[in-house]
Design an enzyme around this catalytic site. Structure first.
Site, PDB file in Angstrom:
ATOM      1  N   LYS A  22      11.578  -4.114  17.087  1.00 33.26           N
ATOM      2  CA  LYS A  22      11.819  -2.434  17.089  1.00 33.26           C
ATOM      3  C   LYS A  22      10.266  -1.872  17.069  1.00 33.26           C
ATOM      4  O   LYS A  22       9.961  -1.024  17.492  1.00 33.26           O
ATOM      5  CB  LYS A  22      12.642  -2.166  15.771  1.00 33.26           C
ATOM      6  N   ASN A  23       9.480  -2.574  16.039  1.00 36.76           N
ATOM      7  CA  ASN A  23       8.217  -2.026  15.742  1.00 36.76           C
ATOM      8  C   ASN A  23       7.242  -2.148  16.849  1.00 36.76           C
ATOM      9  O   ASN A  23       6.170  -1.628  17.102  1.00 36.76           O
ATOM     10  CB  ASN A  23       7.774  -2.520  14.501  1.00 36.76           C
ATOM     11  N   CYS A 115      12.265   6.403   6.844  1.00 37.11           N
ATOM     12  CA  CYS A 115      12.448   6.015   5.491  1.00 37.11           C
ATOM     13  C   CYS A 115      11.904   6.700   4.265  1.00 37.11           C
ATOM     14  O   CYS A 115      10.896   7.089   4.243  1.00 37.11           O
ATOM     15  CB  CYS A 115      12.078   4.608   5.401  1.00 37.11           C
ATOM     16  N   ARG A 120       3.970   8.496   2.677  1.00 36.68           N
ATOM     17  CA  ARG A 120       3.695   8.082   4.043  1.00 36.68           C
ATOM     18  C   ARG A 120       2.944   9.177   4.908  1.00 36.68           C
ATOM     19  O   ARG A 120       3.442   9.808   5.927  1.00 36.68           O
ATOM     20  CB  ARG A 120       4.944   7.469   4.655  1.00 36.68           C
ATOM     21  N   ASP A 304       7.569  -5.367   5.070  1.00 39.76           N
ATOM     22  CA  ASP A 304       8.818  -5.395   5.476  1.00 39.76           C
ATOM     23  C   ASP A 304       9.641  -6.294   5.177  1.00 39.76           C
ATOM     24  O   ASP A 304      11.102  -6.623   5.811  1.00 39.76           O
ATOM     25  CB  ASP A 304       8.838  -5.080   7.203  1.00 39.76           C
ATOM     26  N   ARG A 396      19.436   1.229  12.074  1.00 39.27           N
ATOM     27  CA  ARG A 396      18.377   1.567  12.932  1.00 39.27           C
ATOM     28  C   ARG A 396      17.337   0.552  12.908  1.00 39.27           C
ATOM     29  O   ARG A 396      16.553   0.545  13.970  1.00 39.27           O
ATOM     30  CB  ARG A 396      17.286   2.513  11.912  1.00 39.27           C
TER      31      ARG A 396
HETATM   32  C1  UD1 Z   1       4.388   0.548  10.108  1.00 38.22           C
HETATM   33  C2  UD1 Z   1       5.929  -0.131  10.330  1.00 38.22           C
HETATM   34  C3  UD1 Z   1       6.719  -0.322   9.065  1.00 38.22           C
HETATM   35  C4  UD1 Z   1       5.794  -0.967   8.030  1.00 38.22           C
HETATM   36  C5  UD1 Z   1       4.433  -0.453   7.889  1.00 38.22           C
HETATM   37  C6  UD1 Z   1       3.421  -1.442   7.301  1.00 38.22           C
HETATM   38  C7  UD1 Z   1       6.542   0.750  12.497  1.00 38.22           C
HETATM   39  C8  UD1 Z   1       7.515   1.727  13.383  1.00 38.22           C
HETATM   40  N1  UD1 Z   1       6.576   0.857  11.102  1.00 38.22           N
HETATM   41  O1  UD1 Z   1       4.695   1.803   9.499  1.00 38.22           O
HETATM   42  O2  UD1 Z   1       7.838  -0.930   9.343  1.00 38.22           O
HETATM   43  O3  UD1 Z   1       6.462  -1.080   6.716  1.00 38.22           O
HETATM   44  O4  UD1 Z   1       3.974  -0.222   9.419  1.00 38.22           O
HETATM   45  O5  UD1 Z   1       3.447  -2.525   7.754  1.00 38.22           O
HETATM   46  O6  UD1 Z   1       5.713   0.088  13.138  1.00 38.22           O
HETATM   47  N2  UD1 Z   1      -1.090   5.782   5.444  1.00 38.22           N
HETATM   48  C9  UD1 Z   1      -2.024   7.091   5.178  1.00 38.22           C
HETATM   49  N3  UD1 Z   1      -2.356   7.741   6.089  1.00 38.22           N
HETATM   50  C10 UD1 Z   1      -1.816   7.708   7.446  1.00 38.22           C
HETATM   51  C11 UD1 Z   1      -0.972   6.419   7.814  1.00 38.22           C
HETATM   52  C12 UD1 Z   1      -1.013   5.487   6.656  1.00 38.22           C
HETATM   53  O7  UD1 Z   1      -2.210   6.991   3.814  1.00 38.22           O
HETATM   54  O8  UD1 Z   1      -2.188   8.462   7.989  1.00 38.22           O
HETATM   55  C13 UD1 Z   1      -0.822   4.658   4.356  1.00 38.22           C
HETATM   56  C14 UD1 Z   1       0.656   4.813   4.156  1.00 38.22           C
HETATM   57  O9  UD1 Z   1       1.443   5.549   3.129  1.00 38.22           O
HETATM   58  C15 UD1 Z   1       1.017   3.455   3.745  1.00 38.22           C
HETATM   59  C16 UD1 Z   1      -0.132   2.393   4.347  1.00 38.22           C
HETATM   60  O10 UD1 Z   1      -1.023   3.413   4.620  1.00 38.22           O
HETATM   61  O11 UD1 Z   1       0.696   3.251   2.361  1.00 38.22           O
HETATM   62  C17 UD1 Z   1       0.208   1.683   5.591  1.00 38.22           C
HETATM   63  O12 UD1 Z   1       0.933   2.558   6.461  1.00 38.22           O
HETATM   64  P1  UD1 Z   1       1.259   2.543   8.133  1.00 38.22           P
HETATM   65  O13 UD1 Z   1       0.333   1.166   8.304  1.00 38.22           O
HETATM   66  O14 UD1 Z   1       0.670   3.461   9.024  1.00 38.22           O
HETATM   67  O15 UD1 Z   1       2.668   2.471   8.231  1.00 38.22           O
HETATM   68  P2  UD1 Z   1       3.404   2.898   9.493  1.00 38.22           P
HETATM   69  O16 UD1 Z   1       2.946   2.658  10.766  1.00 38.22           O
HETATM   70  O17 UD1 Z   1       4.366   4.324   8.944  1.00 38.22           O
END
Ligand code: UD1
Length: 417
Positions: A22-23, A115, A120, A304, A396
């Site tokens: 999915k990701n 979620c 986030r 995850d 999902r």
């Molecule tokens: C992706 C995955 C999710 C997984 C996560 C971490 C997808 C669709 N989802 O989510 O399943 O749990 O990676 O491996 O691929 N952060 C900020 N600012 C930002 C972006 C992120 O502070 O602009 C923080 C987030 O709150 C979190 C951390 O960085 O604490 C990691 O987030 P991120 O790697 O961006 O996760 P996702 O891409 O949302």
């Protein structure tokens, strides 16, 4: 709304096949926005998040067809607006921001939902795109971005963000000049996106490391691309073998991308090995015993898989500690596991788990995608019947999970709540 009714206590046995990731599929489908030609994607999982992405791509002007795990997209007149109704259900919708800006110079995208596992934010996506020349306003809950062509920049992320790295990879692929992404995410799904973009003509180096260099090109033209298998689904099946005291062969299991997870399952007492038919996973003779886990960016233990491994720890013969270091609100499965008899205490980012001899079936509520998987695992091992409610979260991210598990001996029924 559906729920799953699980009759627990049956050791699983047989062969189970992992679907496409999915990701990885989500960013790769959004990358179709960048293409001048039709794309064909193979091994796309049949999931609610994929259907949401295809609906969104159609609203953005692409033609999309989906049949039997194959998605075909065709370019059309792009409309740079991602509406709230779609974006609120799936945080990954924000991945259209980079592609729209780099192609059209404008994008209006609602602030993402998804979620409920913490705040986030998307500040890293925005800050990095600003460095490439975009300007942003917030209007009625929508991010409005504008630019007159993105240009290469040297970007240092504050933390390795998976979505941020993916958004920037896509934006930089068609930007003017060289972009350097430092402190980039190294997750296998980022690597799969980079491989797809390279197959379309993008110039990218360093994917899989924390420094990625992208030299923008004029246009991208798509090839047929097969999505990598889902390492989190595979890890969940490993956990299902361990928690039920069963023995499963897992086909299409991305072994090397799961090494940290496999090491931890082995520390818990599971036996896991590669065979010509797939990865063979069984609970060791001595049963499960405790270990410690800290979630970290790849190649560390994935957040995850945190909820799923905690289900195993809850019936281990000794204590375990889990530290959640990625998301601040990712212990929502804990109160539900406690309803099933688990002994878990939370202090800040840390959960202390004292293994009990067995869990007991109960009515439980799924709160997010991976928490749902944890409750299904707990239900498979528990004495008696477990009802897992609100499984739309599970739908999902897991394709036909009850069918796949029933085929290896589980007794799971999907019922109307
Ligand atoms: C992706 C995955 C999710 C997984 C996560 C971490 C997808 C669709 N989802 O989510 O399943 O749990 O990676 O491996 O691929 N952060 C900020 N600012 C930002 C972006 C992120 O502070 O602009 C923080 C987030 O709150 C979190 C951390 O960085 O604490 C990691 O987030 P991120 O790697 O961006 O996760 P996702 O891409 O949302």
């Amino acid at each position: 709304m559906d729920k799953l009714r699980i009759e627990g206590g049956i050791p699983l046995s047989g062969t189970i096949t992992v679907s496409g990731s999915k990701n990885a599929a989500l960013p790769i489908l959004f990358a179709a926005i960048l293409m001048d030609s039709p794309c064909s994607f193979l091994n796309v999982p049949n999931l609610e998040d994929i259907r949401t992405t295809l609906r969104l791509l159609r609203m953005l002007g692409l033609s999309c067809e989906c049949e039997d795990h194959v998605v075909q997209t065709e370019p059309g007149n792009l409309i740079p607006e991602a509406p709230y109704d779609l974006v609120r259900t799936m945080r990954a919708s924000v991945l259209c921001l980079g592609p729209l800006l780099t192609r059209l110079g404008r994008a209006r995208v609602s602030l993402p939902g998804g979620c409920a596992i913490g705040a986030r934010p998307v500040d890293q996506h925005i800050k990095a795109l600003e460095q490439m020349g975009a300007r942003f306003d917030l209007e009625g809950g929508d991010i409005i971005g504008r630019c007159s062509g993105l240009r290469g920049a040297h970007i240092v992320f504050d933390m390795p963000t998976v979505g941020g790295t993916e958004n920037l990879l896509m934006a930089a692929a068609l930007a003017k000049g060289r972009t350097i992404l430092e402190n980039a995410a190294r997750e296998p799904e980022v690597v799969d996106l980079a491989r797809f973009l390279i197959s379309c003509g993008a110039r990218i180096e360093g994917h899989g490391t924390s420094v990625i260099v992208i030299d923008g090109v004029q246009s991208l033209s798509a090839q047929t691309y097969s999505i990598m298998p889902d390492r989190i689904e595979a890890g969940t099946f490993l956990a299902a073998a361990g928690i039920t005291g069963g023995k499963l062969t897992i086909k299409n299991c991305p072994y090397s991308e799961l090494e940290t997870v496999i090491n931890k399952f082995q520390e818990l007492g599971m036996q896991i090995s590669q065979t010509p038919d797939g990865v063979l996973a069984a609970c060791g003779k001595a049963g499960l015993h405790g270990t410690d886990v800290k979630t970290q960016p790849y190649p560390g233990f994935p957040t995850d898989m945190q909820a799923q491994i905690m289900a195993l720890m809850s019936i281990a013969s000794s204590s375990s500690i889990v530290e959640e270091r990625i998301f601040e609100n990712r212990f929502m499965h804990v109160p539900e596991l406690i309803r099933m008899g688990a002994q878990i205490k939370i202090a800040g980012h840390t959960a202390m788990i004292r293994g009990v001899s067995h869990l007991r079936g109960a009515q439980v509520m799924a709160s997010d995608l991976r928490a749902s998987a944890s409750l299904v695992l707990a239900g498979l091992a528990a004495h008696g019947i477990t009802d897992v409610r609100r499984i739309y979260h599970l739908d999902r991210g897991y394709e036909r999970i009850e069918e796949k598990l029933n085929a290896v001996g589980a007794r799971i029924e999907r019922l109307q709540q």
